[in-house]
Design an enzyme around this catalytic site. Structure first.
Site, mmCIF file in Angstrom:
data_model
loop_
_atom_site.group_PDB
_atom_site.id
_atom_site.type_symbol
_atom_site.label_atom_id
_atom_site.label_comp_id
_atom_site.label_asym_id
_atom_site.label_seq_id
_atom_site.Cartn_x
_atom_site.Cartn_y
_atom_site.Cartn_z
ATOM 1 N N ARG A 1 68.785 -14.444 57.765
ATOM 2 C CA ARG A 1 69.320 -15.202 56.755
ATOM 3 C C ARG A 1 69.827 -14.356 55.489
ATOM 4 O O ARG A 1 69.728 -13.011 55.725
ATOM 5 C CB ARG A 1 68.099 -15.978 56.091
ATOM 6 C CG ARG A 1 67.093 -15.251 55.641
ATOM 7 C CD ARG A 1 65.878 -16.077 54.941
ATOM 8 N NE ARG A 1 64.861 -15.187 54.761
ATOM 9 C CZ ARG A 1 64.270 -14.339 53.990
ATOM 10 N NH1 ARG A 1 65.340 -13.860 52.975
ATOM 11 N NH2 ARG A 1 63.229 -13.617 53.852
ATOM 12 N N HIS B 1 60.062 1.145 52.436
ATOM 13 C CA HIS B 1 60.546 -0.001 53.172
ATOM 14 C C HIS B 1 62.132 -0.092 52.828
ATOM 15 O O HIS B 1 62.382 -0.206 51.875
ATOM 16 C CB HIS B 1 59.952 -1.115 52.578
ATOM 17 C CG HIS B 1 60.204 -2.487 53.227
ATOM 18 N ND1 HIS B 1 59.467 -3.444 53.232
ATOM 19 C CD2 HIS B 1 61.468 -2.950 53.586
ATOM 20 C CE1 HIS B 1 59.865 -4.500 53.723
ATOM 21 N NE2 HIS B 1 61.271 -4.354 54.036
ATOM 22 N N TYR C 1 49.042 1.445 61.445
ATOM 23 C CA TYR C 1 49.435 1.503 60.080
ATOM 24 C C TYR C 1 49.785 2.514 59.417
ATOM 25 O O TYR C 1 49.302 3.570 59.532
ATOM 26 C CB TYR C 1 48.122 0.790 59.497
ATOM 27 C CG TYR C 1 48.188 0.550 57.879
ATOM 28 C CD1 TYR C 1 49.290 -0.304 57.390
ATOM 29 C CD2 TYR C 1 47.487 1.334 56.965
ATOM 30 C CE1 TYR C 1 49.265 -0.722 56.036
ATOM 31 C CE2 TYR C 1 47.684 1.279 55.474
ATOM 32 C CZ TYR C 1 48.580 0.179 55.205
ATOM 33 O OH TYR C 1 48.630 -0.075 54.019
ATOM 34 N N GLU D 1 49.390 -2.879 65.503
ATOM 35 C CA GLU D 1 50.568 -1.733 65.200
ATOM 36 C C GLU D 1 49.879 -0.738 64.430
ATOM 37 O O GLU D 1 48.873 -1.063 63.638
ATOM 38 C CB GLU D 1 51.643 -2.083 64.658
ATOM 39 C CG GLU D 1 52.804 -3.018 65.196
ATOM 40 C CD GLU D 1 53.960 -3.201 64.222
ATOM 41 O OE1 GLU D 1 54.799 -3.390 64.792
ATOM 42 O OE2 GLU D 1 53.876 -3.151 63.104
ATOM 43 N N GLY E 1 55.767 -12.732 54.402
ATOM 44 C CA GLY E 1 55.125 -12.861 53.236
ATOM 45 C C GLY E 1 53.541 -12.272 53.170
ATOM 46 O O GLY E 1 52.905 -12.412 52.162
ATOM 47 N N VAL F 1 66.924 -12.383 49.436
ATOM 48 C CA VAL F 1 67.101 -12.356 47.880
ATOM 49 C C VAL F 1 67.947 -11.240 47.147
ATOM 50 O O VAL F 1 68.440 -11.431 46.303
ATOM 51 C CB VAL F 1 65.679 -12.479 47.550
ATOM 52 C CG1 VAL F 1 65.373 -12.605 45.842
ATOM 53 C CG2 VAL F 1 64.817 -13.757 47.693
#
Length: 439
Positions: free
Chosen positions: A291, A208, A202, A200, A164, A294
């Site tokens: 999981r 995405h 950037y 890492e 998040g 959303v």
């Protein structure tokens, strides 16, 4: 086959899981905090149990209360939904220790993949491309300076246990290095009780893209296409679509093979998503979510597969009703997340309708949106034969949507949806900042 399932969650995901339970003939048990006594998932479930006061730490994150609720109502299994304890290895282990089925990955797998450094190492060993960065945790500033010198700036500091956007800092020159590492580590320690960080390269304005898979924990790993989740506000997704306009057929096939190769190594059961960053037609592994996501309805619309049903079957019976041969990816799907900008009472709620429009929500007139939980109150989805018609359908659906009594982000979604950049399909992760924050 399980007979009773408890949903250890709230909101639209709890409603969504209850609907599949009803279709599968399973008894559903809802849990709720005192703030959610009048929530829709409470009204829809076969039985509901109050698990504590409004704060999440005392209710939806209270593992003892959840386990007690499940056992006292004679449940066979617990579905954790999304967020809260859905990727908590300790909770998954406690569920199994109590003799219940956890509708999710094995505790060891959750713990392993939940650590971004370990997940990165596993992906690399499976031959997946990763962005240049540290080989493991960064232990001190001298090591960070060495890495920064080798791969150059810009860099991003990430928390090993993060999510998040927590524990993440962008570094554009070495002067910023020490301070940002300290801040990121402190934030990670505060939120995740683990201050481990790594570095890492950037990527300034990537796409995405995530791949949805289902696996039975044995031999079957099923690929269900990709979702593009590039449009985000502070690492929180806003618009999700499939297929991605940033992925051509050649790259799509490479990503598919990469993901299947990775999961063959994991002996995984259930639903999972592999997230990539895509730039200049190259993809880089980012993380695995152990999981349901959303945005899973986007995949459901283009495949016709009930992902919750297959997840339940895979985790409870070790088999699914689908095979790779039965999957046909068809058309275009788009999801817009509707967030409440203020708490309050919903005086009117009219979701959109018409052909190929879906609304996942827990709102109803008179419902009180609480300040205690996530701000997402609805997901509006459309399906169409192609992207052009899908965007037109979403514009129509958003115009139909009426939510009164509280402020929402529908106006912002219109700006993003109608922008020339999004319409063209040529945009990156900085779209929200460019269109909204610069107004």
């Amino acid at each position: 086959m399980i007979r009773s399932l408890m949903i250890a969650n709230r909101g639209e995901i709890a409603v969504r899981i209850i609907r599949t339970c009803q279709e599968m003939g399973l008894r559903s048990v809802a849990v709720f905090s005192q703030a959610d006594a009048d929530a829709l998932h409470v009204k829809m479930a076969d039985q509901a149990v109050c698990i504590g006061p409004p704060p999440s730490a005392q209710s939806y994150l209270n593992q003892n209360a959840l386990l007690t609720a499940a056992m006292s109502t004679n449940c066979d299994a617990i579905h954790p939904g999304v967020g809260f304890l859905s990727e908590n290895a300790e909770f998954a282990a406690a569920v199994r220790k109590s003799g219940l089925i956890f509708i999710g990955a094995e505790p060891g797998t959750i713990k392993l993949l939940g650590n971004k450094i370990q997940a990165r190492e596993i992906a690399c060993s499976a031959g997946l491309p990763i962005t240049p960065g540290s080989d493991g945790p960064v232990e001190n500033i001298d090591e960070a300076i060495r890495i920064a010198t080798e791969i150059d700036t810009p860099l991003i500091v990430k928390a090993a246990a993060g999510g998040g956007g927590r524990g993440m800092r962008i570094i554009r020159n070495q002067v910023e290095l020490e301070e940002n590492i300290r801040i990121a580590s402190a934030e990670a320690l505060s939120f995740f009780s683990d201050g481990t960080i790594f570095l890492e390269r950037y990527l300034e304005n990537p796409r995405h893209v995530e791949i949805q898979v289902l696996s039975d924990g044995r031999n079957e790993v099923i690929y269900l296409g990709e979702r593009d989740c590039t449009v985000q506000k502070k690492y929180q997704k806003l618009l999700e679509e499939s297929p991605s306009s940033a992925v051509n057929d050649e790259l799509r096939e490479i990503m598919r093979k990469d993901v299947l190769r990775l999961f063959k190594k994991l002996n995984y059961a259930g639903a999972a998503t592999v997230e990539f960053l895509v730039e200049d037609n190259k993809h880089y592994f980012m993380e695995v979510n152990t999981r349901i996501q959303v945005e899973h309805p986007v995949t459901e619309l283009i495949t016709g597969v009930d992902l919750i049903r297959e997840q339940i079957l895979a985790c409870s019976e070790g088999k699914m009703d689908i095979s790779q041969e039965s999957i046909a990816i068809n058309g275009y799907a788009l999801e817009a997340r509707i967030n409440a900008l203020t708490p309050g009472t919903v005086s009117d709620f009219v979701p959109p309708g018409g052909p190929f429009v879906r609304t996942d929500s827990f709102l109803y007139p008179g419902y009180k949106v609480s300040p205690h939980y996530d701000s997402m109150i609805a997901k509006i989805l459309v399906w169409a034969p192609d992207r052009k018609r899908g965007l037109a359908r979403m514009s129509r659906a958003l115009r139909e949507t009426r939510i009164e009594g509280i402020r929402t982000n529908i106006a912002e979604q219109f700006i993003l949806l109608e922008s020339p950049q999004f319409r063209s399909g040529h945009f990156g992760s900085g779209l929200y900042e460019k269109l909204i924050e610069t107004e």
